[in-house]
Design an enzyme around this catalytic site. Structure first.
Site, mmCIF file in Angstrom:
data_model
loop_
_atom_site.group_PDB
_atom_site.id
_atom_site.type_symbol
_atom_site.label_atom_id
_atom_site.label_comp_id
_atom_site.label_asym_id
_atom_site.label_seq_id
_atom_site.Cartn_x
_atom_site.Cartn_y
_atom_site.Cartn_z
ATOM 1 N N SER A 1 99.697 68.166 -89.376
ATOM 2 C CA SER A 1 100.730 68.012 -88.304
ATOM 3 C C SER A 1 101.068 69.514 -87.487
ATOM 4 O O SER A 1 102.193 69.777 -87.082
ATOM 5 C CB SER A 1 102.107 67.868 -89.279
ATOM 6 N N ASN B 1 90.753 66.698 -84.317
ATOM 7 C CA ASN B 1 90.067 65.264 -84.968
ATOM 8 C C ASN B 1 90.732 63.934 -84.409
ATOM 9 O O ASN B 1 92.049 63.530 -84.761
ATOM 10 C CB ASN B 1 90.581 65.737 -86.605
ATOM 11 N N GLU C 1 91.351 61.717 -95.320
ATOM 12 C CA GLU C 1 91.017 59.857 -95.255
ATOM 13 C C GLU C 1 89.742 59.252 -95.720
ATOM 14 O O GLU C 1 89.977 58.232 -96.094
ATOM 15 C CB GLU C 1 91.426 59.909 -93.584
ATOM 16 N N HIS D 1 87.006 64.974 -95.066
ATOM 17 C CA HIS D 1 88.426 64.764 -94.662
ATOM 18 C C HIS D 1 89.482 64.023 -95.760
ATOM 19 O O HIS D 1 88.786 62.983 -96.159
ATOM 20 C CB HIS D 1 88.401 64.109 -93.314
ATOM 21 N N GLU E 1 93.726 71.447 -95.743
ATOM 22 C CA GLU E 1 94.613 70.351 -95.036
ATOM 23 C C GLU E 1 95.433 69.693 -96.225
ATOM 24 O O GLU E 1 95.155 68.845 -97.070
ATOM 25 C CB GLU E 1 93.695 69.379 -94.424
ATOM 26 N N GLY F 1 99.218 63.964 -90.549
ATOM 27 C CA GLY F 1 99.888 62.392 -89.915
ATOM 28 C C GLY F 1 101.275 62.090 -90.272
ATOM 29 O O GLY F 1 101.801 61.091 -90.112
ATOM 30 N N LYS G 1 90.140 61.259 -84.918
ATOM 31 C CA LYS G 1 90.153 59.815 -85.943
ATOM 32 C C LYS G 1 89.593 58.688 -85.253
ATOM 33 O O LYS G 1 88.486 58.965 -84.130
ATOM 34 C CB LYS G 1 91.442 59.900 -86.530
#
Ligand code: PEP
Length: 255
Positions: free
Chosen positions: A217, A13, A101, A99, A171, A177, A15
């Site tokens: 991560s 991904n 985010e 996701h 996730e 991150g 991003k």
């Protein structure tokens, strides 16, 4: 089906990183480094404007290209949004939906995630559906409830047949991150909870056939151990997917 027969999938991904020219170079390098490593599928989910050049760069290789979001309406007055048909015509095969985010910064809810997922499937895209708890939820001991609820709400109205075109990515938000990784045991437990929910919804055969990834991560140092766990069939990788050499090592760990 079991771990040995389920499809392993390593997906990147990117991003909001990589201009189109950078994307072309990174796709080519990733394809070159991972060539012949056919023990897993390799997907790169790239920014919208990178899709067409990335698809062109991936032609003739085993790297598949995906998007990072899709709108649920087919067309119309939705400024700034992108439809499933647009993604398909640019050559995208996959799309990430839900996701964290998107949920955290752009107001995504399980309801809109479910609508996006259905629109993507109806158009013929394959979906990587993300679910996962935030730190406070884990610390409060409600990870199972949160992950189960998200999975059920996000898949509401989706039939067993459609599960062939859905990958689920567990996730934990606190690991994305941040450099913090779930332990292999935590990842396996949560992916197992998701598989249990799928069994309740669709039966054992379907539940055992769905690819469930861990994301948060994951890197070349921890991938092998995470991927060795029974319920962890692959990885969704953010930061490390931007460096083809690092991403390749994760692909190697999945062989
Ligand atoms: C992600 O973006 O889905 C992700 C897991 O990011 P990172 O690997 O950087 O934690």
């Amino acid at each position: 089906m079991n771990k040995a027969t389920r499809k392993a999938v390593i997906a990147g991904n990117w991003k909001m990183n990589m201009t189109p020219s950078e994307a072309v170079a990174a796709v080519k390098k990733t394809a070159e480094l991972t060539e012949g490593k056919n023990g897993c599928d390799v997907i790169l989910c790239v920014p919208f404007v990178d899709i067409a050049p990335a698809v062109e760069a991936a032609k003739g290789t085993h790297v598949k290209i995906g998007a990072q979001n899709v709108h649920f309406e087919a067309k119309g007055a939705y400024t700034g949004e992108i439809s499933a048909a647009m993604l398909l015509e640019c050559g995208a095969e996959y799309v990430i939906i839900g996701h964290s985010e998107r949920r955290q910064y752009f107001g995504e809810t399980d309801e809109t995630v479910n609508k996006r997922l259905k629109a993507a499937l109806a158009a013929g895209l394959k979906v990587i559906l993300c679910v996962g708890e935030v730190l406070e939820e884990r610390q409060s001991g409600i990870t199972e409830e949160i992950v189960s609820m998200q999975t059920k709400l996000d898949l509401a109205g989706v039939g067993a047949e459609d599960m062939k075109n859905i990958i689920i990515a567990y996730e934990p938000v606190w690991a994305i991150g941040t450099g913090l990784t779930a332990t292999p045991e935590q990842a396996d437990e949560a992916c197992g909870i998701i598989r249990g929910v799928l069994e309740g919804l669709y039966g054992k055969d379907t539940a055992e056939s769905v690819t469930i990834q861990y994301g948060g991560s994951m890197n070349d140092g921890n991938a092998a151990e995470l991927l060795s766990k029974y319920h962890v069939d692959g990885g969704l990788i953010g930061g490390a997917s931007l460096v083809p050499e690092k991403f390749d090592k994760i692909v190697s760990a999945a062989q």
